[in-house]
Design a protein around this motif. Structure first.
Motif, short mmCIF file in Angstrom:
data_model
loop_
_atom_site.label_atom_id
_atom_site.label_comp_id
_atom_site.label_asym_id
_atom_site.label_seq_id
_atom_site.Cartn_x
_atom_site.Cartn_y
_atom_site.Cartn_z
N ALA A 139 -5.81 2.77 -8.74
CA ALA A 139 -6.66 1.77 -9.39
C ALA A 139 -5.85 0.51 -9.71
CB ALA A 139 -7.29 2.34 -10.66
N ALA A 140 -4.60 0.69 -10.16
CA ALA A 140 -3.74 -0.46 -10.45
C ALA A 140 -3.46 -1.26 -9.17
CB ALA A 140 -2.44 0.01 -11.08
N TRP A 141 -3.22 -0.54 -8.07
CA TRP A 141 -2.99 -1.22 -6.79
C TRP A 141 -4.23 -2.00 -6.35
CZ3 TRP A 141 -5.45 0.35 -2.09
CH2 TRP A 141 -5.06 -0.39 -0.98
N LEU A 142 -5.39 -1.42 -6.55
CA LEU A 142 -6.63 -2.11 -6.19
C LEU A 142 -6.82 -3.38 -7.00
CD1 LEU A 142 -9.05 0.92 -5.79
CD2 LEU A 142 -8.30 -0.64 -3.98
N VAL A 143 -6.49 -3.32 -8.29
CA VAL A 143 -6.59 -4.52 -9.12
C VAL A 143 -5.67 -5.61 -8.59
CG1 VAL A 143 -6.19 -5.48 -11.42
CG2 VAL A 143 -7.27 -3.25 -11.18
N GLU A 144 -4.45 -5.22 -8.25
CA GLU A 144 -3.48 -6.20 -7.76
C GLU A 144 -3.88 -6.76 -6.40
OE1 GLU A 144 0.26 -6.71 -9.17
OE2 GLU A 144 -1.32 -6.73 -10.67
N SER A 145 -4.50 -5.94 -5.56
CA SER A 145 -4.77 -6.34 -4.18
C SER A 145 -6.15 -6.96 -3.98
CB SER A 145 -4.65 -5.12 -3.25
OG SER A 145 -3.37 -4.55 -3.35
N LYS A 146 -7.11 -6.60 -4.83
CA LYS A 146 -8.49 -7.05 -4.61
C LYS A 146 -9.04 -7.69 -5.88
CE LYS A 146 -10.72 -4.25 -1.70
NZ LYS A 146 -11.45 -3.06 -1.19
N GLN A 147 -8.24 -8.59 -6.44
CA GLN A 147 -8.60 -9.19 -7.71
C GLN A 147 -9.95 -9.91 -7.65
OE1 GLN A 147 -5.26 -11.70 -8.59
NE2 GLN A 147 -4.11 -10.05 -9.55
N TRP A 206 0.83 -1.20 0.00
CA TRP A 206 0.00 0.00 0.00
C TRP A 206 0.86 1.25 0.00
CZ3 TRP A 206 -0.61 3.98 3.59
CH2 TRP A 206 -1.71 4.82 3.37
N VAL A 207 1.90 1.26 0.83
CA VAL A 207 2.80 2.40 0.89
C VAL A 207 3.53 2.57 -0.44
CG1 VAL A 207 4.88 3.33 2.00
CG2 VAL A 207 3.09 2.26 3.39
N ARG A 219 7.13 -3.77 -8.49
CA ARG A 219 6.38 -4.92 -7.98
C ARG A 219 6.91 -6.23 -8.55
NH1 ARG A 219 1.28 -4.81 -5.92
NH2 ARG A 219 1.72 -7.04 -5.72
N ARG A 220 7.31 -6.21 -9.83
CA ARG A 220 7.77 -7.45 -10.48
C ARG A 220 9.26 -7.69 -10.27
NH1 ARG A 220 2.88 -7.23 -10.58
NH2 ARG A 220 1.56 -7.59 -12.40
N GLY A 221 9.95 -6.72 -9.67
CA GLY A 221 11.38 -6.89 -9.42
C GLY A 221 12.20 -6.97 -10.69
N LEU A 222 11.91 -6.09 -11.66
CA LEU A 222 12.64 -6.11 -12.92
C LEU A 222 14.12 -5.79 -12.73
CD1 LEU A 222 10.30 -4.41 -15.56
CD2 LEU A 222 10.47 -6.81 -14.92
N GLN A 223 14.95 -6.44 -13.53
CA GLN A 223 16.37 -6.14 -13.54
C GLN A 223 16.61 -4.79 -14.21
OE1 GLN A 223 18.58 -8.10 -11.95
NE2 GLN A 223 16.85 -9.40 -11.35
N MET A 224 17.83 -4.27 -14.05
CA MET A 224 18.15 -2.96 -14.59
C MET A 224 17.94 -2.90 -16.10
SD MET A 224 19.05 0.12 -14.15
CE MET A 224 19.55 0.09 -12.43
N ARG A 225 18.33 -3.95 -16.80
CA ARG A 225 18.18 -3.97 -18.26
C ARG A 225 16.71 -3.84 -18.65
NH1 ARG A 225 16.66 -7.91 -21.67
NH2 ARG A 225 17.33 -7.80 -23.85
N ASP A 226 15.84 -4.60 -18.00
CA ASP A 226 14.42 -4.54 -18.31
C ASP A 226 13.82 -3.19 -17.92
OD1 ASP A 226 14.30 -7.11 -19.37
OD2 ASP A 226 14.01 -8.02 -17.40
N LEU A 265 1.23 4.12 -2.83
CA LEU A 265 1.00 5.51 -2.45
C LEU A 265 2.15 6.41 -2.89
CD1 LEU A 265 -0.76 7.57 -0.93
CD2 LEU A 265 0.52 6.99 1.15
N VAL A 266 3.37 5.93 -2.77
CA VAL A 266 4.53 6.72 -3.19
C VAL A 266 4.45 7.03 -4.68
CG1 VAL A 266 7.04 6.64 -3.54
CG2 VAL A 266 6.05 5.90 -1.36
N PHE A 267 4.15 6.03 -5.50
CA PHE A 267 4.06 6.26 -6.95
C PHE A 267 2.87 7.15 -7.28
CE2 PHE A 267 6.88 2.57 -7.07
CZ PHE A 267 7.73 2.90 -8.11
N ALA A 268 1.76 6.98 -6.57
CA ALA A 268 0.57 7.81 -6.83
C ALA A 268 0.86 9.27 -6.50
CB ALA A 268 -0.61 7.30 -6.01
N VAL A 269 1.48 9.51 -5.35
CA VAL A 269 1.82 10.89 -4.96
C VAL A 269 2.82 11.48 -5.95
CG1 VAL A 269 2.95 12.29 -3.20
CG2 VAL A 269 1.30 10.54 -2.53
#
Length: 446
Positions: free
Chosen positions: A267-275, A95-96, A145-152, A99-103
């Motif tokens: 909205a993206a966080w809600l999709v991920e959290s409350k599928q 959630w935090v 969230r997906r832990g992408l590597q630097m290249r990706d 929130l950081v990305f939303a702000v």
């Protein structure tokens, strides 16, 4: 291998119904299954034999679900993100993070408005760059969230940087056709870019593409709900502030744009959290709106054919029908993503075919009127963009209608229809990018 992919898709849909597993759990189990299949095929087994052995090793579904749930400390599907203990801490961190990305997105929009001279800001510049102020944060949220590597992560950022350079160095005529077209198509092109971090870079996977389709539909539902709730809140705020003499309209002008930007991430966080909440809604919405749209499309065809208005489409009406066709395609795509691929053809599949066939007929009528207008008045940026979109819609709807008919008659599988949709979707992204990059110089940035 094609038959094995069909079996994996059915297995994925089947275990996805288990209440002890969420979307990320299913992805993890599918990865485990595919690893076992790969090991077994390397050892000399045929792909179909490897699939059967791998499924056998994974155990019965109920046993697997109980084992997986116990390993996750009793975590179950729930319609709330509130949890206990360590799970609560994980939910809080997510959630935090959101929130950081939303702000950040909200602050970026507000800074851009101030830089453009709020409250008399340059509306055209802000409109043109609006998606560049928001969607990079959505992509960054998924990369985190997906832990992408630097290249990706760099590959994700590259299209945003290129788009920012291109649209801000193009010498658009203020308020011109090409500038408005770019403002309308850039968010579409960049939304496709978000597919890369969302799928962890596995954009060639048809299953992951369909997951992104589901995400898009669910995100849209949540965003609309947030917008409706926010609209009520702002209206009440305006009524409350009116007796105080505070300029409520100015307050709303100050709050609304950053709130809309931040809501994209929320909205993206809600999709991920409350599928589960929206996954329960998706089939209901599909069952409700698909028949309604089918009836409306059939009625529109009958009216325009009987009255002879099929050749009398004006510019505004052509735009309305283009929007309608896009909505129908989106509804069909969302319905396909919500359907169990292993289920037999049902009445909803037949209604969906009626809607697609009707939309196809309307698209042909619109294309005829459009070609006629171009023949009389010539090409313009708007007509070129509209013609390209309608040709793409025609091809997509035709393929969908053909494969749907074959599925209903037992000559094809539902997986082929699903694959057609996920294979064709990138074409729309490429077209949107072409409108942004190629069309403006082609018409002299008018």
């Amino acid at each position: 291998m094609e038959q094995v992919e069909l079996e994996i898709a059915e297995w994925r849909a089947f275990i996805g119904q288990d209440p002890a597993l969420d979307g990320r759990d299913v992805e993890e189990l599918e990865t485990h299954l595919r690893d076992q299949i790969a090991d077994l095929t390397t050892a000399g087994l045929a792909p179909d034999e490897a699939f059967l052995v791998a499924i056998k090793r994974m155990g019965r579904l109920d046993e697997l679900s109980r084992e997986f749930a116990s390993e996750q400390s009793g975590r179950l599907w729930r319609q709330s993100v509130i949890a206990d203990g360590g799970e609560q801490e994980q939910a809080d961190s997510r959630w935090v993070e959101a929130l950081v990305f939303a702000v950040a997105a909200a602050a970026t929009i507000q800074i851009a408005r101030l830089a453009a001279g709020f409250p008399t800001e340059q509306a055209s510049w802000l409109t043109l760059n609006a998606s560049l102020f928001v969607l990079p944060f959505l992509a960054g949220y998924f990369a985190r969230r997906r832990g992408l590597q630097m290249r990706d992560s760099l590959l994700t950022a590259a299209p945003f940087l290129v788009s920012a350079v291109v649209i801000n160095f193009y010498p658009f005529v203020a308020g011109g056709s090409t500038e408005l077209l770019v403002a309308a198509h850039l968010p579409v092109a960049l939304w496709f870019v978000v597919t890369y971090p969302y799928t962890s870079g596995v954009v060639r996977s048809h299953e992951r593409r369909m997951d992104f389709v589901r995400f898009t539909g669910e995100w849209f539902i949540y965003y609309v709900l947030i917008a409706l709730g926010g609209g009520v809140l702002l209206a009440l705020t305006a009524f409350i502030l009116e007796p105080t003499g505070v300029d409520a309209e100015r307050v709303i002008d100050w709050v609304l744009p950053p709130a809309a930007a931040g809501s994209v991430i929320v909205a993206a966080w809600l999709v991920e959290s409350k599928q589960r909440v929206v996954e329960n809604m998706a089939p209901v919405l599909t069952m409700l709106f698909t028949p309604l749209f089918a009836v409306m499309l059939v009625a529109a065809i009958v009216v325009y054919v009987v009255t002879g208005l099929g050749d009398a489409f004006d510019r505004d009406l052509l735009g309305v029908f283009d929007a309608l066709l896009v909505v129908v395609l989106g509804l069909v795509l969302y319905g396909i993503s919500a359907r169990n691929p292993s289920a037999s053809p049902g009445w909803m599949d037949r209604i969906q075919l009626v809607a697609v066939a009707s939309a196809l007929v309307l698209d042909v009528m619109v294309l005829g009127a459009m070609v006629s207008r171009i023949g009389e008045l010539g090409f313009t940026p708007n007509r070129t963009a509209a013609l390209g979109l309608n040709v793409l819609l025609l091809m997509s709807l035709a393929g969908t209608a053909w494969l749907s008919a074959r599925f209903l008659t037992g000559h094809s599988t539902f997986n082929r229809l699903e694959r057609w949709q996920t294979s064709y979707l990138p074409v729309f992204g490429v077209w949107a990018a072409a409108v942004v990059v190629i069309l403006p110089p082609l018409f002299g940035f008018i």
